[in-house]
Design an enzyme around this catalytic site. Structure first.
Site, PDB file in Angstrom:
ATOM      1  N   ASP A 289       5.803  -6.666 -35.879  1.00  0.00           N
ATOM      2  CA  ASP A 289       6.145  -5.303 -35.482  1.00  0.00           C
ATOM      3  C   ASP A 289       7.392  -4.862 -36.234  1.00  0.00           C
ATOM      4  O   ASP A 289       8.391  -5.603 -36.289  1.00  0.00           O
ATOM      5  CB  ASP A 289       6.396  -5.235 -33.976  1.00  0.00           C
ATOM      6  CG  ASP A 289       6.538  -3.807 -33.479  1.00  0.00           C
ATOM      7  OD1 ASP A 289       5.509  -3.223 -33.102  1.00  0.00           O
ATOM      8  OD2 ASP A 289       7.664  -3.290 -33.480  1.00  0.00           O
ATOM      9  N   ILE A 290       7.334  -3.677 -36.859  1.00  0.00           N
ATOM     10  CA  ILE A 290       8.497  -3.162 -37.584  1.00  0.00           C
ATOM     11  C   ILE A 290       9.584  -2.777 -36.583  1.00  0.00           C
ATOM     12  O   ILE A 290       9.329  -2.033 -35.636  1.00  0.00           O
ATOM     13  CB  ILE A 290       8.107  -1.953 -38.453  1.00  0.00           C
ATOM     14  CG1 ILE A 290       7.090  -2.376 -39.515  1.00  0.00           C
ATOM     15  CG2 ILE A 290       9.343  -1.340 -39.115  1.00  0.00           C
ATOM     16  CD1 ILE A 290       6.628  -1.252 -40.413  1.00  0.00           C
ATOM     17  N   GLU A 332       2.846   0.629 -35.563  1.00  0.00           N
ATOM     18  CA  GLU A 332       3.662  -0.145 -36.508  1.00  0.00           C
ATOM     19  C   GLU A 332       3.460  -1.641 -36.318  1.00  0.00           C
ATOM     20  O   GLU A 332       4.259  -2.457 -36.783  1.00  0.00           O
ATOM     21  CB  GLU A 332       5.148   0.198 -36.331  1.00  0.00           C
ATOM     22  CG  GLU A 332       5.767  -0.267 -35.027  1.00  0.00           C
ATOM     23  CD  GLU A 332       5.618   0.740 -33.901  1.00  0.00           C
ATOM     24  OE1 GLU A 332       6.416   0.662 -32.952  1.00  0.00           O
ATOM     25  OE2 GLU A 332       4.721   1.604 -33.970  1.00  0.00           O
TER      26      GLU A 332
END
Length: 418
Positions: A289-290, A332
């Site tokens: 996950d960003i 994301e």
């Protein structure tokens, strides 16, 4: 009135499973009086396009081909377009795959003008079919790939000016990609030896300029100067081949990043899960996950966020191995699947991805920024009853990574049998 060989005709392509349309091109739609291929795709069943008296025969033919009872073949049907006008079609069946499952590809050739001309000439049906197929499609006759006859349509398909230029080739194997030549030789030998009556394949050939042409080829043994030879009837389906590959790619990939989409990864995950359970090979799942993605969108705009996602996909693939699977799981979040990989290996790979992405600078318009990723890693255990259970444990590890400061890899908690 001109000769039959001067009458033009066109063909359309449709792919279906149980008569539910999966793909249709514009020409197929136009044959039946529709404005676009989308109109065909909106139909609940292609049986609506078939004359009522022919529907039972069409269903029986489909079931026989799909079950392997009969080989795909050429058929003739009478159809009606949306205006009620009758037209005659020659259909060429071809077994194919669509999104990993068997389907039937039908090439329809509208030769109504040829039928009208032939009726006036009062030719026999056999003579009519020979003239029609010769005028519509490329014809090649060869013996052990030594060219004996070629019509102009075949020369055009291969990019040669005349049939004579094709006949000067030492061997037709030169127009077949090297990796396909052995299969072509085997098919030829089976025909000549009488093991099969005919062949029908879609295969790649090489034009004179080196580009690829995808051809639907129907082959049978004929007598040529008193000796057996192979007659190949060929239709150029290059555009349809590219259209099918493009549509399959779109169905299985995320349009922004070009990675596998969630649906496609779910299928892969199910397959790899079953393989690992059966063979006891290790399997690791990583959710990525960003970090602070919402702040990126809020500060620099959604186009900058999209650029970060796209750059993440490109750069992650650079440090992964052949055989690793990466997809955009949602928003994301990304899922990385590592078949035949133990936890120690997977941890090294996860940190390699994390460190590589942390060094990148995202540039979008006048904005420049860096970002990091958090990762949760889970290795398949005997207690994981489903692929979803494995992903859920990776998700739990990702949550821990976020809680512990981000830009880190966390392992899923141990699972114990209750």
């Amino acid at each position: 009135m001109g000769k039959v060989s001067d009458i033009s005709a066109y063909y359309g392509i449709v792919i279906h499973r149980d008569f539910v349309p999966l793909f249709a091109d514009e020409r197929y739609a136009q044959m039946f009086g529709y404005d676009s291929a989308e109109d065909i795709m909106a139909l609940p069943s292609l049986l609506e396009l078939i004359a009522e008296d022919d529907r039972d025969e069409a269903i029986s033919a489909y079931e026989a081909v799909m079950s392997g009872q009969v080989r795909p073949k050429v058929r003739v049907y009478e159809n009606y377009n949306r205006d009620g006008e009758q037209f005659s079609v020659l259909t060429i069946d071809h077994l194919t795959e669509w999104q990993g499952k068997p389907a039937l590809q039908i090439t329809l050739v509208d030769f109504s003008p040829q039928i009208a001309a032939e009726k006036k000439l009062q030719q026999s049906e056999q003579r009519y079919r020979l003239l029609t197929e010769s005028s519509l499609q490329g014809i090649m006759v060869h013996r052990f790939f030594e060219p004996l006859y070629c019509n102009q349509a075949m020369a055009n398909i291969l990019g040669y000016d005349s049939p004579e230029a094709v006949l000067k080739l030492d061997s037709l194997l030169s127009i077949i990609p090297e990796e396909n030549q052995q299969q072509a030789i085997q098919l030829h030998e089976r025909l000549i030896q009488g093991e099969v009556d005919s062949n029908s394949v879609v295969t790649e050939n090489v034009r004179r300029d080196g580009t690829s042409a995808w051809l639907h080829i129907s082959e049978a043994v004929v007598k040529w100067n008193g000796k057996p030879a192979v007659q190949s009837v060929m239709m150029d389906v290059t555009q349809q081949h590219h259209d099918q590959r493009r549509l399959e790619f779109q169905a299985n990939h995320d349009p922004l990043t070009g990675l596998m989409n969630r649906r496609s990864m779910s299928e892969t995950l199910t397959e790899e899960f079953a393989i690992s359970k059966r063979s006891l090979q290790p399997l690791c799942c990583i959710l990525l996950d960003i970090d602070n993605f919402k702040q990126i969108n809020d500060r620099f705009g959604h186009s900058a966020g999209d650029e970060a996602l796209r750059l993440f996909a490109i750069e992650s693939l650079k440090v992964l191995r052949n055989g690793d699977y990466l997809c955009r799981w949602g928003g994301e979040e990304f899922l990385l699947l590592l078949p035949n990989t133990v936890q120690e290996q997977a941890l090294l790979i996860a940190n390699r991805v994390r460190e590589h992405l942390a060094e990148l600078e995202v540039i979008k318009d006048e904005h420049k920024f860096s970002t990091t990723v958090s990762l949760g890693l889970a290795m398949l255990t005997s207690y994981d009853s489903s692929p979803e259970a494995l992903v859920a444990r990776a998700d739990s590890a990702l949550y821990i990574a976020k809680e512990r400061g981000k830009n880190r890899v966390e392992l899923a908690p141990q699972v114990y049998e209750l």
